[in-house]
Design an enzyme around this catalytic site. Structure first.
Site, PDB file in Angstrom:
ATOM      1  N   CYS A 123       8.459  36.335  -2.731  1.00 36.89           N
ATOM      2  CA  CYS A 123       9.790  36.959  -2.689  1.00 36.89           C
ATOM      3  C   CYS A 123       9.994  37.834  -1.451  1.00 36.89           C
ATOM      4  O   CYS A 123      11.115  38.243  -1.166  1.00 36.89           O
ATOM      5  CB  CYS A 123      10.043  37.761  -3.960  1.00 36.89           C
ATOM      6  N   HIS A 256      15.573  42.731  -2.540  1.00 32.57           N
ATOM      7  CA  HIS A 256      15.265  41.483  -3.235  1.00 32.57           C
ATOM      8  C   HIS A 256      15.897  41.548  -4.626  1.00 32.57           C
ATOM      9  O   HIS A 256      15.804  42.564  -5.313  1.00 32.57           O
ATOM     10  CB  HIS A 256      13.748  41.303  -3.329  1.00 32.57           C
ATOM     11  N   ASN A 286      16.693  35.569 -10.041  1.00 29.62           N
ATOM     12  CA  ASN A 286      15.748  35.819  -8.950  1.00 29.62           C
ATOM     13  C   ASN A 286      15.477  34.496  -8.229  1.00 29.62           C
ATOM     14  O   ASN A 286      14.849  33.603  -8.794  1.00 29.62           O
ATOM     15  CB  ASN A 286      14.465  36.406  -9.555  1.00 29.62           C
TER      16      ASN A 286
HETATM   17  O1  UT7 Z   1      10.300  38.457  -7.728  1.00 22.96           O
HETATM   18  C1  UT7 Z   1       9.178  39.265  -7.700  1.00 22.96           C
HETATM   19  C2  UT7 Z   1       9.471  40.524  -8.298  1.00 22.96           C
HETATM   20  N1  UT7 Z   1       9.544  40.387  -9.747  1.00 22.96           N
HETATM   21  C3  UT7 Z   1       9.977  41.412 -10.413  1.00 22.96           C
HETATM   22  O2  UT7 Z   1      10.383  42.377  -9.791  1.00 22.96           O
HETATM   23  C4  UT7 Z   1       9.906  41.410 -11.912  1.00 22.96           C
HETATM   24  C5  UT7 Z   1       9.493  42.778 -12.372  1.00 22.96           C
HETATM   25  N2  UT7 Z   1       9.444  42.962 -13.811  1.00 22.96           N
HETATM   26  C6  UT7 Z   1      10.551  42.968 -14.572  1.00 22.96           C
HETATM   27  O3  UT7 Z   1      11.640  42.780 -14.080  1.00 22.96           O
HETATM   28  C7  UT7 Z   1      10.405  43.310 -16.026  1.00 22.96           C
HETATM   29  O4  UT7 Z   1       9.086  43.768 -16.276  1.00 22.96           O
HETATM   30  C8  UT7 Z   1      10.732  42.140 -16.978  1.00 22.96           C
HETATM   31  C9  UT7 Z   1      12.209  41.833 -16.905  1.00 22.96           C
HETATM   32  C10 UT7 Z   1       9.931  40.910 -16.565  1.00 22.96           C
HETATM   33  C11 UT7 Z   1      10.391  42.506 -18.407  1.00 22.96           C
HETATM   34  O5  UT7 Z   1      11.073  43.685 -18.800  1.00 22.96           O
HETATM   35  P1  UT7 Z   1      10.326  44.835 -19.599  1.00 22.96           P
HETATM   36  O6  UT7 Z   1      11.311  45.873 -19.849  1.00 22.96           O
HETATM   37  O7  UT7 Z   1       9.100  45.192 -18.789  1.00 22.96           O
HETATM   38  O8  UT7 Z   1       9.982  44.106 -20.943  1.00 22.96           O
HETATM   39  P2  UT7 Z   1       8.562  43.925 -21.635  1.00 22.96           P
HETATM   40  O9  UT7 Z   1       7.754  42.932 -20.886  1.00 22.96           O
HETATM   41  O10 UT7 Z   1       7.977  45.266 -21.876  1.00 22.96           O
HETATM   42  O11 UT7 Z   1       8.974  43.293 -23.022  1.00 22.96           O
HETATM   43  C12 UT7 Z   1       9.666  44.059 -24.000  1.00 22.96           C
HETATM   44  C13 UT7 Z   1       9.866  43.211 -25.237  1.00 22.96           C
HETATM   45  C14 UT7 Z   1       8.601  42.530 -25.719  1.00 22.96           C
HETATM   46  O12 UT7 Z   1       8.626  42.539 -27.137  1.00 22.96           O
HETATM   47  P3  UT7 Z   1       7.738  43.587 -27.961  1.00 22.96           P
HETATM   48  O13 UT7 Z   1       6.331  43.327 -27.553  1.00 22.96           O
HETATM   49  O14 UT7 Z   1       8.244  44.927 -27.554  1.00 22.96           O
HETATM   50  O15 UT7 Z   1       8.038  43.215 -29.380  1.00 22.96           O
HETATM   51  C15 UT7 Z   1       8.758  41.114 -25.248  1.00 22.96           C
HETATM   52  O16 UT7 Z   1       8.093  40.176 -26.049  1.00 22.96           O
HETATM   53  O17 UT7 Z   1      10.802  42.182 -24.951  1.00 22.96           O
HETATM   54  C16 UT7 Z   1      10.251  40.913 -25.370  1.00 22.96           C
HETATM   55  N3  UT7 Z   1      10.761  39.874 -24.471  1.00 22.96           N
HETATM   56  C17 UT7 Z   1      11.886  39.192 -24.715  1.00 22.96           C
HETATM   57  N4  UT7 Z   1      12.762  39.212 -25.742  1.00 22.96           N
HETATM   58  C18 UT7 Z   1      13.830  38.382 -25.658  1.00 22.96           C
HETATM   59  C19 UT7 Z   1      10.228  39.456 -23.295  1.00 22.96           C
HETATM   60  N5  UT7 Z   1      11.006  38.510 -22.758  1.00 22.96           N
HETATM   61  C20 UT7 Z   1      12.040  38.320 -23.616  1.00 22.96           C
HETATM   62  C21 UT7 Z   1      13.166  37.473 -23.607  1.00 22.96           C
HETATM   63  N6  UT7 Z   1      14.023  37.554 -24.637  1.00 22.96           N
HETATM   64  N7  UT7 Z   1      13.417  36.612 -22.595  1.00 22.96           N
END
Ligand code: UT7
Length: 329
Positions: A123, A256, A286
């Site tokens: 990225c 980005h 993205n």
């Molecule tokens: O391009 C390179 C750069 N990439 C990035 O910058 C990505 C950076 N990271 C992020 O943007 C975020 O970490 C994410 C968007 C990937 C994830 O967001 P988060 O707030 O860190 O969520 P999380 O991983 O802590 O997940 C929270 C909850 C989890 O459930 P529990 O364990 O709390 O019950 C996940 O299982 O959300 C759940 N979850 C979803 N639920 C519905 C994860 N993905 C989904 C989904 N739909 N698609």
């Protein structure tokens, strides 16, 4: 003064291309539900700011998208492809293992002879590629460069992993960068830290006629998020200092486009209101190396970014890599 060291580079045209198939969050959620994967528009919007993304048709490759974006950038710069003397494509989703997407774009443009190669910094690829092109123009190795970011990330998504497959999209953006007596690109900063290879990767590779390992994208989203918010502030400060400018000189920030929360955090730290931040993640998702030139082109064509404006581009992604380019358009 040495005439070569006095030379600058300047963007003289921008272009972009999105494949026509657009999926809203609801469209994607319905498709995933058929495979028993649960997600929702509400979760995706709240956690990422993404509302839709574009996916290329199965027979469309990165070089097809790159070619369309390149044609538009050449038109904007009022240049013929034959006048280009350098082609660099930033991509992590090339058409083939080799040759480069840049060579395929050169062939599609119907020109031969000039150097053409890809840059692979995930990225951060576009800011890396732009910095390489700027350096080659400053040393006199090129005068008119095409710098492209192009991706078909839909090909490497694991549609059984809802934590990643809702985040990415396909597209391409391009700029024409030309030698100029006035700057142009004011300063660049590039960095990498290979200790974090595993937090964002596609571990598969071709060996002995087969794909070994998993050829789909893996990401530790929280680890990437934490690293990203830290390095994006640091690299912005470093590039401003190098150019002897301050936060107050930034007319537009193009980070980005991965997650609106990362962009909001960077804007807050740089004391920039969100109306100075170009946001396309809501409509594109993205698109990795394509995200910055796509956002730049949309903002230029939409009349937001105007000639003479000072623009800060910031990339961050797999590697771990990050970088920034400060420029006067
Ligand atoms: O391009 C390179 C750069 N990439 C990035 O910058 C990505 C950076 N990271 C992020 O943007 C975020 O970490 C994410 C968007 C990937 C994830 O967001 P988060 O707030 O860190 O969520 P999380 O991983 O802590 O997940 C929270 C909850 C989890 O459930 P529990 O364990 O709390 O019950 C996940 O299982 O959300 C759940 N979850 C979803 N639920 C519905 C994860 N993905 C989904 C989904 N739909 N698609």
């Amino acid at each position: 003064m040495n005439p070569i060291s006095a030379r600058f580079s300047r963007i003289t045209g921008t272009g972009s291309f999105l494949p026509p198939r657009r999926l809203s969050n609801d469209d994607l959620a319905a498709q995933l539900a058929e495979q028993g994967i649960e997600t929702s528009d509400q979760w995706i919007v709240e956690r990422t700011g993404i509302r839709a993304r574009h996916f290329a048709a199965p027979d469309v490759t990165s070089s097809d998208l790159a070619f369309e974006a390149a044609k538009r950038a050449l038109d904007a710069a009022k240049l013929d492809a034959a006048e280009i003397d350098l082609i660099i494509v930033a991509t992590s989703t090339p058409d083939m293992v080799f040759p480069s997407v840049a060579c395929m774009v050169q062939e599609k443009l119907g020109v031969q002879g000039c150097p053409a190669f890809d840059v692979q910094a995930v990225c951060s690829g576009f800011v890396y590629a732009l910095t390489v092109a700027d350096s080659m123009i400053r040393t006199g190795a090129a005068r008119k460069a095409l710098v492209i970011g192009a991706e078909v990330f839909s090909r490497i998504l694991d549609f059984k992993d809802r934590t990643t497959c809702v985040l990415f999209g396909d597209g391409a953006g391009a700029v024409v960068l030309e030698a100029s007596d006035t700057p142009g690109i004011l300063a660049s900063e590039l960095h990498a830290d290979g200790r974090h290879v595993d937090i964002l990767c596609v571990p598969g590779h071709v060996s002995g006629g087969s794909v070994l390992g998993d050829p789909l994208l893996k990401m530790d989203g929280q680890a990437v998020f934490k690293l990203a918010v830290g390095v994006l502030e640091d690299v912005a400060r470093a590039v401003l200092a190098k150019a002897e400018r301050t936060d107050a000189d930034i007319d537009w920030l193009i980070p980005h486009q991965a997650n609106i929360r990362i962009m909001q955090s960077t804007a807050r730290k740089l004391k920039l209101p969100m109306d100075k931040v170009i946001v396309t993640v809501d409509q594109h998702g993205n698109t990795s190396a394509a995200s910055i030139p796509l956002a730049l082109d949309e903002a230029v064509r939409g009349g937001k970014i105007k000639r003479g404006d000072t623009v800060l581009l910031e990339g961050v992604g797999g590697g771990f890599t990050w970088g920034a380019v400060l420029l006067d358009l």
